[in-house]
Scaffold this active site. Structure first.
Site, PDB file in Angstrom:
ATOM      1  CE  LYS A  13      -2.210  -0.800   3.804  1.00 29.22           C
ATOM      2  NZ  LYS A  13      -1.591  -2.034   4.274  1.00 29.22           N
ATOM      3  NE  ARG A  88      -7.507   0.810  13.915  1.00 32.33           N
ATOM      4  CZ  ARG A  88      -6.877   1.769  14.563  1.00 32.33           C
ATOM      5  NH1 ARG A  88      -5.877   2.391  13.993  1.00 32.33           N
ATOM      6  NH2 ARG A  88      -7.246   2.109  15.771  1.00 32.33           N
ATOM      7  NE  ARG A 127       7.004  -3.162   7.092  1.00 36.71           N
ATOM      8  CZ  ARG A 127       5.707  -2.910   7.195  1.00 36.71           C
ATOM      9  NH1 ARG A 127       5.081  -2.257   6.236  1.00 36.71           N
ATOM     10  NH2 ARG A 127       5.023  -3.320   8.243  1.00 36.71           N
ATOM     11  NE  ARG A 133       7.515  -0.555  10.374  1.00 38.60           N
ATOM     12  CZ  ARG A 133       6.448  -0.323   9.631  1.00 38.60           C
ATOM     13  NH1 ARG A 133       6.591   0.087   8.393  1.00 38.60           N
ATOM     14  NH2 ARG A 133       5.247  -0.500  10.109  1.00 38.60           N
ATOM     15  NE  ARG A 144       1.018  -4.472  11.992  1.00 39.46           N
ATOM     16  CZ  ARG A 144       2.308  -4.774  12.058  1.00 39.46           C
ATOM     17  NH1 ARG A 144       2.880  -5.012  13.222  1.00 39.46           N
ATOM     18  NH2 ARG A 144       3.036  -4.822  10.970  1.00 39.46           N
TER      19      ARG A 144
END
Length: 186
Positions: A13, A88, A127, A133, A144
C-alpha cells in the site's frame, strides 16, 4: 482525486500510495507514518501509540480519527489525497464519512490490494530486517494480519456496495501494478 488504499500489512500500500501520489500530484497520507513520526519524536501521542504498537495492537479510534480529520483539512489536501491505513474498522468508516461530509469532499475510489498470506509474512519479515521496525516481529505481524482479516477486510464490502471498490493483485512488478491501477481509475 480522493482515494483510500486498502489491504493487509505488507501488500504494498505504501509503495503504491507514493507512486499514485506522484502521478496525481496529491499527498499520500499514511496514518502509520504519522504515528511513527510521533513515536520517533517522543510526543505524548507517540508514547501512547507505542504502548499499543509494540503489542501488535492498533491505536485506538479516537486518536486516529482526530489525526485524520486534522490532516485532511490541511491546505495540501484541498485538491485530493490518498489515505493509507484508514479506515480500519466500521466505526472509522462512519467517522470518515462524517469528516468528508464536513469538508464537502466526496471519496472517488477505494483501491484494494491483495496478496497471499505467506507472501505478506515474507515481505514484512524482510521489511523488519531492512527498517529495524519494532512492530514487525512475527507475533505482531500475525496479530495485525488477523485483526485486518476480522475488522478491516469486511469494509471492502461496504465500499463495493457503494460502487467505489477497485481490487488489484499486490504481487508483481511495482510499476505494472501502478499502471493497472491508473488505467482502472482513469
Amino acid at each position: 482525486m480522493r482515494l483510500l488504499i486498502m489491504g493487509p500489512q505488507g501488500v504494498g500500500k505504501g509503495t503504491q500510495a507514493a507512486l499514485l501520489s506522484e502521478h496525481y500530484g496529491i499527498p499520500a497520507i499514511s496514518t502509520g507514518d504519522i504515528f511513527r513520526y510521533n513515536i520517533k519524536n517522543k510526543t505524548e501521542l507517540g508514547v501512547e501509540a507505542l504502548k499499543y504498537i509494540d503489542k501488535g495492537e492498533l491505536v485506538p479510534d479516537e486518536l486516529t480519527n482526530k489525526i485524520v480529520k486534522d490532516r485532511l483539512a490541511m491546505d495540501d489536501a484541498k485538491n485530493g489525497w490518498i489515505l493509507d491505513g484508514y479506515p480500519r474498522n466500521a466505526s472509522q468508516v462512519e467517522a470518515l464519512d462524517a469528516i468528508l461530509g464536513e469538508l464537502d469532499t466526496p471519496l472517488d475510489a477505494v483501491v484494494a490490494l491483495d496478496a497471499d498470506h505467506d507472501v505478506l509474512m515474507e515481505r514484512m519479515k524482510k521489511r523488519a530486517e531492512i527498517e529495524g521496525r519494532s512492530d514487525d516481529t512475527p507475533e505482531a505481524i500475525a496479530k495485525r494480519l488477523d485483526v485486518y482479516a476480522k475488522e478491516t477486510a469486511p469494509l471492502l464490502d461496504i465500499y463495493q456496495k457503494r460502487g467505489l471498490l477497485k481490487t488489484f493483485n499486490g504481487v508483481g512488478a511495482v510499476d505494472e501494478i501502478q499502471a493497472t491501477i491508473v488505467a482502472e481509475l482513469g
